[in-house]
Design an enzyme around this catalytic site. Structure first.
Site, PDB file in Angstrom:
ATOM      1  CB  THR A 123     -54.918  35.024 112.614  1.00 48.27           C
ATOM      2  OG1 THR A 123     -55.156  34.103 111.347  1.00 48.27           O
ATOM      3  CG2 THR A 123     -55.192  36.515 112.136  1.00 48.27           C
ATOM      4  CB  CYS A 311     -61.045  32.857 110.773  1.00 48.56           C
ATOM      5  SG  CYS A 311     -59.932  31.568 111.135  1.00 48.56           S
ATOM      6  CE  LYS A 314     -59.058  33.758 115.552  1.00 49.53           C
ATOM      7  NZ  LYS A 314     -58.235  34.247 114.774  1.00 49.53           N
TER       8      LYS A 314
HETATM    9  N1  LIG Z   1     -59.020  27.157 111.629  1.00 48.83           N
HETATM   10  C1  LIG Z   1     -58.836  27.838 110.591  1.00 48.83           C
HETATM   11  O1  LIG Z   1     -59.627  27.803 109.387  1.00 48.83           O
HETATM   12  C2  LIG Z   1     -57.848  28.966 110.376  1.00 48.83           C
HETATM   13  C3  LIG Z   1     -57.468  29.374 109.254  1.00 48.83           C
HETATM   14  C4  LIG Z   1     -56.361  30.293 108.942  1.00 48.83           C
HETATM   15  C5  LIG Z   1     -55.780  30.841 110.082  1.00 48.83           C
HETATM   16  N2  LIG Z   1     -56.035  30.348 111.369  1.00 48.83           N
HETATM   17  C6  LIG Z   1     -55.496  30.846 112.572  1.00 48.83           C
HETATM   18  O2  LIG Z   1     -54.594  29.711 113.029  1.00 48.83           O
HETATM   19  C7  LIG Z   1     -54.384  29.760 114.526  1.00 48.83           C
HETATM   20  C8  LIG Z   1     -54.618  28.451 114.894  1.00 48.83           C
HETATM   21  O3  LIG Z   1     -56.237  27.955 114.779  1.00 48.83           O
HETATM   22  P1  LIG Z   1     -56.822  26.780 114.608  1.00 48.83           P
HETATM   23  O4  LIG Z   1     -57.913  26.753 114.376  1.00 48.83           O
HETATM   24  O5  LIG Z   1     -55.749  25.755 114.183  1.00 48.83           O
HETATM   25  O6  LIG Z   1     -56.814  26.544 116.525  1.00 48.83           O
HETATM   26  P2  LIG Z   1     -56.996  25.254 117.153  1.00 48.83           P
HETATM   27  O7  LIG Z   1     -57.748  25.757 118.470  1.00 48.83           O
HETATM   28  O8  LIG Z   1     -57.962  24.328 116.242  1.00 48.83           O
HETATM   29  O9  LIG Z   1     -55.791  24.730 117.817  1.00 48.83           O
HETATM   30  C9  LIG Z   1     -55.034  25.255 118.309  1.00 48.83           C
HETATM   31  C10 LIG Z   1     -53.847  24.302 119.261  1.00 48.83           C
HETATM   32  O10 LIG Z   1     -53.069  24.688 120.096  1.00 48.83           O
HETATM   33  C11 LIG Z   1     -52.990  23.899 121.122  1.00 48.83           C
HETATM   34  N3  LIG Z   1     -52.032  24.615 121.970  1.00 48.83           N
HETATM   35  C12 LIG Z   1     -52.373  25.810 122.804  1.00 48.83           C
HETATM   36  N4  LIG Z   1     -51.614  26.206 123.620  1.00 48.83           N
HETATM   37  C13 LIG Z   1     -50.471  25.240 123.291  1.00 48.83           C
HETATM   38  C14 LIG Z   1     -48.945  25.478 123.857  1.00 48.83           C
HETATM   39  N5  LIG Z   1     -48.757  26.093 124.874  1.00 48.83           N
HETATM   40  N6  LIG Z   1     -48.378  24.318 123.374  1.00 48.83           N
HETATM   41  C15 LIG Z   1     -48.598  23.600 122.221  1.00 48.83           C
HETATM   42  N7  LIG Z   1     -49.967  23.676 121.989  1.00 48.83           N
HETATM   43  C16 LIG Z   1     -50.913  24.643 122.337  1.00 48.83           C
HETATM   44  C17 LIG Z   1     -54.302  23.675 121.523  1.00 48.83           C
HETATM   45  O11 LIG Z   1     -54.217  22.428 122.265  1.00 48.83           O
HETATM   46  C18 LIG Z   1     -54.866  23.490 120.199  1.00 48.83           C
HETATM   47  O12 LIG Z   1     -54.852  21.990 119.755  1.00 48.83           O
HETATM   48  C19 LIG Z   1     -55.257  31.053 115.067  1.00 48.83           C
HETATM   49  O13 LIG Z   1     -54.671  32.082 115.043  1.00 48.83           O
HETATM   50  C20 LIG Z   1     -56.137  31.145 113.826  1.00 48.83           C
HETATM   51  O14 LIG Z   1     -56.876  32.277 113.799  1.00 48.83           O
HETATM   52  C21 LIG Z   1     -56.986  29.504 111.429  1.00 48.83           C
END
Ligand SMILES: NC(=O)c1ccc[n+]([C@@H]2O[C@H](COP(=O)([O-])OP(=O)(O)OC[C@H]3O[C@@H](n4cnc5c(N)ncnc54)[C@H](O)[C@@H]3O)[C@@H](O)[C@H]2O)c1
Length: 482
Positions: A123, A311, A314
């Site tokens: 996002t 989410c 933020k």
């Molecule tokens: N969690 C939810 O329910 C949800 C739902 C819809 C959208 N989103 C959006 O999706 C995105 C991800 O959310 P999430 O909850 O999965 O995050 P998260 O923190 O669970 O996972 C992010 C992952 O990215 C990895 N990462 C960071 N930098 C990296 C790099 N340079 N190379 C490779 N991996 C790297 C981290 O180690 C981590 O494992 C966010 O923008 C969030 O707003 C989340």
């Protein structure tokens, strides 16, 4: 299709695993070596119902793998998802540093042999699609394969002379990559079902090529032609998924608008609940009455201790920040946040009402995760409630069916005593507070719990219990807005 998902968190891991189930060849990449090691052993680093068996089946079929090597993963793939975190900065802005690192690294890594689609699944604020394109181009400038390609084009010029500018070389970055936005709407706790049976798929792109490749990727979901896994049966009457194809900015805005609306709906219910309480109405009855209006709908109107999670907070803050950047004052969004902030004090106020003195009292929190069926503690109301109570001099105990360990590890500063079940939690408590609506809390053995408590006080922060039944068991009951 060959797919690379960068970031194996709640979104990336579920997306990659489900795409592999559909038959695509997927590599999930993360910089966190511990996560990748766990995944290679078949263990999910997060708690998500139904995920581990799907990971195992993907690994067994040989079309789901895990890697820390971005370069090789990117180059074996036609579609590259960016699914890294975009956590909030103190200012409320989204922290885009992870997205930036990945976009530049992808640009540097591309072998430039074929055209790739780079997809923002994280996002991200409006305009990030264009920004990611710029960052990948920056990466290309440091990319030997890209420089060779330009040099090759130069020597192929009829005169043999280098073209006056890159633009005149006839090769464009768009020939090796296109950026698209494909926001994610899954909910933790039902992420697999949400991925296979989404309400819609949103694709934002400037170029029809990117849209078509993403459509092809999602074809089995759009047309519902796949055999459902045992853990996520197809809901009755679920036939096809609407696809919204649009421009990049609108796709990015759709995600923010959806989360802001859902957060506002909950804050609205909490506001009405607070008024209900004062006038002697019952929010459950009120919601039943107005939620039946088809223009309103009953979902996301549960009054309680407020929304949390990674989410809503933020994304609403980021949207406020975006509006401010453009000179617009988003009063409604600010109120959504403000009402939620206040709502987290409500359980503590209720404890004060009943117990009077909090200092020296033992309070048990039932639930720590921001919602049931996840171990995610990001912006969980329980953390703030615990903090307030500890500051007020209470002894705080907690029991969460899944998130105890995560809380202990992530919040060592919080002086919480963890219990292994609801009865152990209740021991010596002057009150227990239901903070997360885990299913098992609906069936608490009130007699057993009451026997081991100091005083029988129950604050139902999620309105999951029948007040009459709780009072008949000898408890003082306080719900929210009833
Ligand atoms: N969690 C939810 O329910 C949800 C739902 C819809 C959208 N989103 C959006 O999706 C995105 C991800 O959310 P999430 O909850 O999965 O995050 P998260 O923190 O669970 O996972 C992010 C992952 O990215 C990895 N990462 C960071 N930098 C990296 C790099 N340079 N190379 C490779 N991996 C790297 C981290 O180690 C981590 O494992 C966010 O923008 C969030 O707003 C989340």
């Amino acid at each position: 299709m060959e797919v690379c998902v960068v970031g194996t968190g709640y979104v990336g891991l579920v997306t990659g695993t489900c795409l592999a189930y559909l038959g695509h060849s997927v590599v999930c990449v993360d910089i966190d070596e511990r996560k990748i090691e766990m995944l290679r052993r078949g263990q999910a680093p997060i708690y998500e119902p139904g995920l581990e068996p799907l990971i195992a089946s993907g690994a067994q079929r040989g079309n789901l793998s895990f890697s820390t090597d971005l370069e090789s993963s990117v180059n074996r793939s036609e579609i590259i998802f960016i699914a890294v975190g975009t956590p909030p900065l103190l200012s409320g802005k989204a922290d885009l540093s992870y997205v930036k690192t990945v976009a530049q690294s992808v640009g540097r890594a591309l072998d430039c042999e074929r055209r790739r689609v780079i997809v923002n699944k994280s996002t991200v604020p409006i305009g990030s699609g264009n920004w990611v394109e710029m960052l990948v181009k920056e990466g290309l400038n440091d990319n030997p394969a890209w420089r060779d390609k330009l040099a090759g084009a130069a020597s192929a010029q009829p005169s043999g002379a280098a073209p006056a500018s890159r633009r005149l070389s006839g090769i464009r970055p768009e020939d090796v990559f296109q950026v698209a936005s494909n926001p994610e709407f899954l909910r933790e706790g039902s992420a697999i079902t949400d991925t296979f049976y989404p309400d819609r798929i949103v694709i934002g792109a400037t170029d029809v090529y990117a849209t078509e490749r993403l459509r092809a990727l999602y074809e089995p979901i759009i047309e519902q032609t796949f055999n459902p896994p045992a853990s996520a049966p197809r809901p009755a009457d679920f036939t096809a998924v609407p696809v919204v194809t649009t421009d990049l900015a609108s796709a990015e805005m759709i995600k923010y608008a959806a989360n802001a609306f859902l957060a506002t709906k909950i804050s609205f219910a909490n506001e009405i609940a607070n008024i209900c309480e004062r006038v002697g109405a019952d929010i459950r009855e009120v919601v039943r009455g107005f939620g039946l209006d088809s223009r309103i709908g009953p979902k996301f109107l549960n009054a309680g201790v407020g929304w949390g999670g990674s989410c809503f907070g933020k994304d609403v803050s980021a949207l406020i920040d975006i509006a401010k950047e453009y000179g617009y004052e988003p009063g409604l969004l600010r109120s959504t946040v403000e009402v939620n902030k206040r709502q987290r004090h409500v359980p503590v106020q209720k404890l004060q009402e009943v117990l009077k003195i909090i200092k020296g009292k033992t309070i048990g929190l039932l639930g720590l995760a921001f919602k049931p069926d996840t171990d995610d503690l990001r912006d969980a109301p329980a953390l703030e409630i615990a903090r307030q109570l500890i500051e007020m001099g209470a002894r705080v105990k907690a029991y969460d069916p899944i998130a105890n360990e995560a809380c202990r590890a992530q919040h060592p500063d919080l002086k919480i005593e963890y219990s292994d079940n609801a009865t152990l939690l209740a021991e010596d408590c002057d009150a227990v507070v239901i903070v997360t609506e885990w299913e098992e809390f609906r069936y608490l053995d009130l007699n057993q719990i009451g026997e081991v408590m100091n005083a029988k006080v129950l604050i139902d922060g999620r309105n999951v219990l029948d007040p009459q039944a709780v009072e008949e068991a000898g408890f003082k009951y306080r719900g929210i807005g009833r």
